[in-house]
Enzyme design. Sequence first.
Site, PDB file in Angstrom:
ATOM      1  N   HIS A   1       0.873  -1.185   0.000  1.00  0.00           N
ATOM      2  CA  HIS A   1       0.000   0.000   0.000  1.00  0.00           C
ATOM      3  C   HIS A   1       0.913   1.239   0.000  1.00  0.00           C
ATOM      4  O   HIS A   1       2.017   1.197   0.549  1.00  0.00           O
ATOM      5  CB  HIS A   1      -0.833  -0.055   1.286  1.00  0.00           C
ATOM      6  CG  HIS A   1      -1.893   0.971   1.422  1.00  0.00           C
ATOM      7  ND1 HIS A   1      -1.637   2.263   1.810  1.00  0.00           N
ATOM      8  CD2 HIS A   1      -3.237   0.895   1.262  1.00  0.00           C
ATOM      9  CE1 HIS A   1      -2.777   2.936   1.876  1.00  0.00           C
ATOM     10  NE2 HIS A   1      -3.754   2.129   1.543  1.00  0.00           N
TER      11      HIS A   1
ATOM     12  N   ASP B   1       3.275  -4.169   8.187  1.00  0.00           N
ATOM     13  CA  ASP B   1       2.022  -3.446   7.976  1.00  0.00           C
ATOM     14  C   ASP B   1       0.892  -4.450   8.228  1.00  0.00           C
ATOM     15  O   ASP B   1       0.622  -5.316   7.386  1.00  0.00           O
ATOM     16  CB  ASP B   1       1.995  -2.908   6.546  1.00  0.00           C
ATOM     17  CG  ASP B   1       0.658  -2.251   6.207  1.00  0.00           C
ATOM     18  OD1 ASP B   1      -0.289  -2.380   7.005  1.00  0.00           O
ATOM     19  OD2 ASP B   1       0.570  -1.629   5.130  1.00  0.00           O
TER      20      ASP B   1
ATOM     21  N   GLN C   1      -4.364  -4.843   7.240  1.00  0.00           N
ATOM     22  CA  GLN C   1      -5.402  -5.750   6.732  1.00  0.00           C
ATOM     23  C   GLN C   1      -5.515  -7.044   7.543  1.00  0.00           C
ATOM     24  O   GLN C   1      -6.396  -7.849   7.273  1.00  0.00           O
ATOM     25  CB  GLN C   1      -5.122  -6.111   5.262  1.00  0.00           C
ATOM     26  CG  GLN C   1      -5.352  -4.971   4.299  1.00  0.00           C
ATOM     27  CD  GLN C   1      -6.809  -4.489   4.273  1.00  0.00           C
ATOM     28  OE1 GLN C   1      -7.736  -5.225   4.590  1.00  0.00           O
ATOM     29  NE2 GLN C   1      -7.004  -3.232   3.917  1.00  0.00           N
TER      30      GLN C   1
ATOM     31  N   LYS D   1      -9.955  -0.601  11.159  1.00  0.00           N
ATOM     32  CA  LYS D   1     -10.052  -1.858  10.400  1.00  0.00           C
ATOM     33  C   LYS D   1     -10.260  -3.042  11.330  1.00  0.00           C
ATOM     34  O   LYS D   1     -10.199  -4.197  10.906  1.00  0.00           O
ATOM     35  CB  LYS D   1      -8.799  -2.049   9.553  1.00  0.00           C
ATOM     36  CG  LYS D   1      -8.596  -0.905   8.562  1.00  0.00           C
ATOM     37  CD  LYS D   1      -7.835  -1.312   7.354  1.00  0.00           C
ATOM     38  CE  LYS D   1      -7.248  -0.105   6.650  1.00  0.00           C
ATOM     39  NZ  LYS D   1      -7.893   0.169   5.380  1.00  0.00           N
TER      40      LYS D   1
ATOM     41  N   CYS E   1      -4.719   2.440  -3.550  1.00  0.00           N
ATOM     42  CA  CYS E   1      -3.400   2.879  -3.050  1.00  0.00           C
ATOM     43  C   CYS E   1      -2.311   1.866  -3.362  1.00  0.00           C
ATOM     44  O   CYS E   1      -1.424   1.600  -2.538  1.00  0.00           O
ATOM     45  CB  CYS E   1      -3.443   3.185  -1.551  1.00  0.00           C
ATOM     46  SG  CYS E   1      -4.502   4.549  -1.144  1.00  0.00           S
TER      47      CYS E   1
HETATM   48  N1  PMP Z   1      -1.707  -0.615   4.626  1.00  0.00           N
HETATM   49  C1  PMP Z   1      -2.688  -1.362   4.099  1.00  0.00           C
HETATM   50  C2  PMP Z   1      -2.358  -2.752   3.611  1.00  0.00           C
HETATM   51  C3  PMP Z   1      -3.978  -0.847   4.009  1.00  0.00           C
HETATM   52  O1  PMP Z   1      -4.950  -1.590   3.467  1.00  0.00           O
HETATM   53  C4  PMP Z   1      -4.230   0.464   4.491  1.00  0.00           C
HETATM   54  C5  PMP Z   1      -5.628   1.063   4.420  1.00  0.00           C
HETATM   55  N2  PMP Z   1      -6.306   0.858   3.231  1.00  0.00           N
HETATM   56  C6  PMP Z   1      -3.181   1.187   5.040  1.00  0.00           C
HETATM   57  C7  PMP Z   1      -1.929   0.625   5.087  1.00  0.00           C
HETATM   58  C8  PMP Z   1      -3.375   2.580   5.553  1.00  0.00           C
HETATM   59  O2  PMP Z   1      -4.197   2.583   6.661  1.00  0.00           O
HETATM   60  P1  PMP Z   1      -4.737   3.987   7.260  1.00  0.00           P
HETATM   61  O3  PMP Z   1      -5.348   4.707   6.090  1.00  0.00           O
HETATM   62  O4  PMP Z   1      -5.736   3.582   8.278  1.00  0.00           O
HETATM   63  O5  PMP Z   1      -3.564   4.699   7.827  1.00  0.00           O
END
Ligand code: PMP
Length: 409
Positions: free
Chosen positions: A122, A202, A205, A228, A366
């Site tokens: 991401h 990270d 998910q 999440k 993203c």
């Molecule tokens: N890493 C991953 C794999 C994600 O799916 C996301 C959110 N879509 C993020 C990072 C970023 O999370 P946040 O927008 O809550 O900071």
Amino acid sequence: MLNWDSVRADFPVLNQQVNGEPLVYLDNAATVQKPRIVIQSLVDYYERDNSNVHRGLHALSMRATNGYEGARTRVAKFINAADPAEIIFTRGTTESINLVAHSWSKAHLKPGDVILTTEIEHHSNLVPWQQAAKASGATLKYVPVLGENAEGGLDLDALDELLTPEVKLFAFTHISNTLGSINPINEFCRRARAVGAITVIDAAQSIGHVPLDVRELDCDFLAFSGHKMCGPTGIGVLYGKQELLDKLAPDETGGGMVVTVDYEGATWKPSPERFEAGTPNIADAIGLAAACDYLDSLDRAAIAKHDHELGQLAYEKLSTIPGIRILGPAKDRCGVVSFAFADVHAHDVVTFADEDGLALRGGHHCNQPLMRKLGLTSTTRASFYIYNTAEEIDVLVASLSRIQKFFGG
Ligand code: PMP
């Protein structure tokens, strides 16, 4: 045995119609819904205890402090951290990773060093490392993804060549938000340790879906977002090993994180206060602790099984739609399924599906570099959670078939 119908009843927002149809919420990889107990914890805090934390000697401030610090202890238990001081509250995964990319990288990286990450990250776990590499003169390298639909996951053979002693930090996602693939993070941590690299996971998910144990993983840093995992937005966590945090300079400075200040300078408190300048997000930390209670009360291994089974079923049912291109592995996948049609843009799919009461997500999620590598600009993503059902997958398949017919497919 968990009663999944009663789990669904815990989420008031699901009990509504959208465009005259029952809401089918399949946008869980973006954010998940909140159970009543989490919503109530926020109301209770604001109605009874609201005050600023730390340094307050009156009853409400002490209650707020106990709630906030209690939340830290609860989150530490949720991921089996050795000490609550290893839990830093942030705004979410993005801020957590940025904190490491700024503070750790500034202190430790130099030209010739390598930051290793993967092609499926991401942007939150990619752009901060690009910035850290630019600032330090280090080189950024990527573990490649395999297959024209990324069905092969990450190339573990390439890892043999990439994971050299020059690698000072290896940052990787646990579960891909686009591919639905699950990385072997135990193995990644073990192999990174063997070359002396620190690890940043990270867990955005995975935190709400699968049990996580930072001591078993022996990772150095782990980042996740409350929203999440049934918690509020605006709160997240950076877990870091105490010995690393103690040596790290703060990224932000101000009130609450200093021991002494004079006109010439200041000294820092230890972790976690050192990394939490200013008034923290007290209410949402308390809400996050309520989310930990809720998920543990359901049994996190059962949640993982439920979500993964729905993901697998969706993969299989969607595969029968002519002309569909599904990304990620055919097996061992989580509850995220991302797909594309040659002649229908993902935004059209999402707009039409909304007419049928479905909440999907369309776009690059993203993951722009990954999309580009796969020759796509966007996909549609359906993602599942504890309140979703097999019947909802049938609604999805029927809606997609209708959309395809409309566009002459
Ligand atoms: N890493 C991953 C794999 C994600 O799916 C996301 C959110 N879509 C993020 C990072 C970023 O999370 P946040 O927008 O809550 O900071």
